[in-house]
Design a protein around this motif. Sequence first.
Motif, PDB file in Angstrom:
ATOM      1  N   LEU A 152      50.335  39.087  37.918  1.00 45.92           N
ATOM      2  CA  LEU A 152      50.494  37.722  37.429  1.00 45.92           C
ATOM      3  C   LEU A 152      50.515  36.717  38.576  1.00 45.92           C
ATOM      4  CD1 LEU A 152      53.208  38.163  34.632  1.00 45.92           C
ATOM      5  CD2 LEU A 152      50.775  37.680  34.323  1.00 45.92           C
ATOM      6  N   ASP A 241      53.844  29.692  28.921  1.00 47.39           N
ATOM      7  CA  ASP A 241      52.956  30.015  30.033  1.00 47.39           C
ATOM      8  C   ASP A 241      52.843  31.528  30.217  1.00 47.39           C
ATOM      9  OD1 ASP A 241      52.526  27.208  31.240  1.00 47.39           O
ATOM     10  OD2 ASP A 241      54.711  27.361  31.063  1.00 47.39           O
ATOM     11  N   TYR A 242      53.940  32.242  29.948  1.00 50.25           N
ATOM     12  CA  TYR A 242      53.957  33.702  30.104  1.00 50.25           C
ATOM     13  C   TYR A 242      54.666  34.322  28.896  1.00 50.25           C
ATOM     14  CZ  TYR A 242      53.286  32.304  34.993  1.00 50.25           C
ATOM     15  OH  TYR A 242      52.833  31.710  36.154  1.00 50.25           O
ATOM     16  N   ASN A 270      45.909  28.697  28.439  1.00 50.77           N
ATOM     17  CA  ASN A 270      46.258  29.094  29.808  1.00 50.77           C
ATOM     18  C   ASN A 270      47.444  30.046  29.874  1.00 50.77           C
ATOM     19  OD1 ASN A 270      44.250  27.459  31.124  1.00 50.77           O
ATOM     20  ND2 ASN A 270      45.497  25.662  30.615  1.00 50.77           N
ATOM     21  N   SER A 271      47.744  30.690  28.760  1.00 49.48           N
ATOM     22  CA  SER A 271      48.884  31.618  28.728  1.00 49.48           C
ATOM     23  C   SER A 271      48.502  32.971  29.312  1.00 49.48           C
ATOM     24  CB  SER A 271      49.362  31.809  27.285  1.00 49.48           C
ATOM     25  OG  SER A 271      49.794  30.598  26.722  1.00 49.48           O
ATOM     26  N   PHE A 272      49.522  33.689  29.786  1.00 48.50           N
ATOM     27  CA  PHE A 272      49.376  35.077  30.223  1.00 48.50           C
ATOM     28  C   PHE A 272      50.270  35.947  29.333  1.00 48.50           C
ATOM     29  CE2 PHE A 272      48.097  32.802  34.011  1.00 48.50           C
ATOM     30  CZ  PHE A 272      47.060  33.571  34.517  1.00 48.50           C
ATOM     31  N   LEU A 290      42.414  34.576  24.763  1.00 42.83           N
ATOM     32  CA  LEU A 290      42.669  35.198  26.067  1.00 42.83           C
ATOM     33  C   LEU A 290      41.888  36.506  26.204  1.00 42.83           C
ATOM     34  CD1 LEU A 290      46.547  34.702  26.163  1.00 42.83           C
ATOM     35  CD2 LEU A 290      44.759  33.136  27.006  1.00 42.83           C
ATOM     36  N   TYR A 306      46.723  40.053  29.574  1.00 41.21           N
ATOM     37  CA  TYR A 306      45.717  39.124  29.068  1.00 41.21           C
ATOM     38  C   TYR A 306      45.959  37.750  29.683  1.00 41.21           C
ATOM     39  CZ  TYR A 306      45.002  42.703  25.472  1.00 41.21           C
ATOM     40  OH  TYR A 306      44.743  43.882  24.812  1.00 41.21           O
ATOM     41  N   GLY A 307      44.870  37.031  29.906  1.00 43.36           N
ATOM     42  CA  GLY A 307      44.996  35.701  30.487  1.00 43.36           C
ATOM     43  C   GLY A 307      43.756  34.874  30.221  1.00 43.36           C
ATOM     44  N   ALA A 311      41.219  33.281  35.157  1.00 44.03           N
ATOM     45  CA  ALA A 311      42.095  34.198  35.896  1.00 44.03           C
ATOM     46  C   ALA A 311      41.410  35.515  36.216  1.00 44.03           C
ATOM     47  CB  ALA A 311      43.364  34.463  35.091  1.00 44.03           C
ATOM     48  N   LYS A 315      42.113  38.116  39.742  1.00 48.05           N
ATOM     49  CA  LYS A 315      42.975  39.280  39.498  1.00 48.05           C
ATOM     50  C   LYS A 315      43.012  40.229  40.692  1.00 48.05           C
ATOM     51  CE  LYS A 315      39.402  42.037  37.270  1.00 48.05           C
ATOM     52  NZ  LYS A 315      39.008  42.766  36.043  1.00 48.05           N
TER      53      LYS A 315
END
Length: 315
Positions: A152, A241-242, A270-272, A290, A306-307, A311, A315
């Motif tokens: 992350l 965000d996460y 834009n979430s992870f 994502l 997932y992102g 991203a 990675k």
Amino acid sequence: MANLLCFQNHTIPSFSSPLNTAHDSPSFNLSGIKFPSIADNGRRQCLNAISYKSRSGIEIDNKDRKLLEEYGFDPDEILSEPTPKSKGRKGSSKTGGKGRQAIVEEPRPPRETHKLLQVLAGKARRKKLLSPKGMDVRPMMEVVKAAAFSILQAAGGTPASLQPGRWLDLYSGTGSVGIEAISRGCSEAHFVEMDPWVVSDILQPNLECTGFLDVSTIHTVRVEDFLKRADQFLGIKGPFDYISVTPPYMLVDYGVLMDQISSSSVIGENSFIVVEYPLKTDMLDSCGCLVKIADRRFGRTHLAIYGPHWAQKKK
């Protein structure tokens, strides 16, 4: 209705009597009381009885008492004998009123905690965390947690720490993942845990000892309900965000769970999402908008992240 108990000498007929006394039987039963058979002048005789029982037991008059004494019985001894009762086994069910059975459950031993977990990095590094003894809650292994945060941080462009943001810890249990996120730079975290004992005796004390209680929100509710009503719980703050997803392996359908997350308002472009899942589980290459940017294996445990599309290059 008065209690009635009548006795009369008679020869046993060839058909079965209400007492179900066989010709060759050495004894017979009357209202739960066992009498021996009586022979007179070569003929087998018995006592025929009609009785009505009350809660206080069997009552007989003086005439019947004398008849019992004549045949060698002690009326007081007969009347004082308790009705045989079947012994219940430990943990078995008992019959309640109106024939209903009430299940008798043995008391469960008290749940205990120990300190085997710790925060790996950041402001609360090396702080010990409580976790339950046994398998009631299965925290994420430290090697898996370390790998997840490394991926992350690299994907966010800051390998040393997390970008400031909001973290959602689903099936939080001990809260070790969300606490790690705050320690590494997240501004706030939300914890979703349905077990009140885990919340009061483990999660909240862990937040207090790390000093993160003020920037944390605990939701004592089922994850499915939280995802359905996320707008009611979170207001207008928008997506996280996460998001970390660490459910009990055998109690969830990952296909259904990931579909619920992808259709919920908790994720954005834009979430992870960090998902821990067991071996032989098929995880899709995308979750809503994502895409899967990492998939790692640690023995029988797998880690999928997932992102956003941008991203994948970092990675």
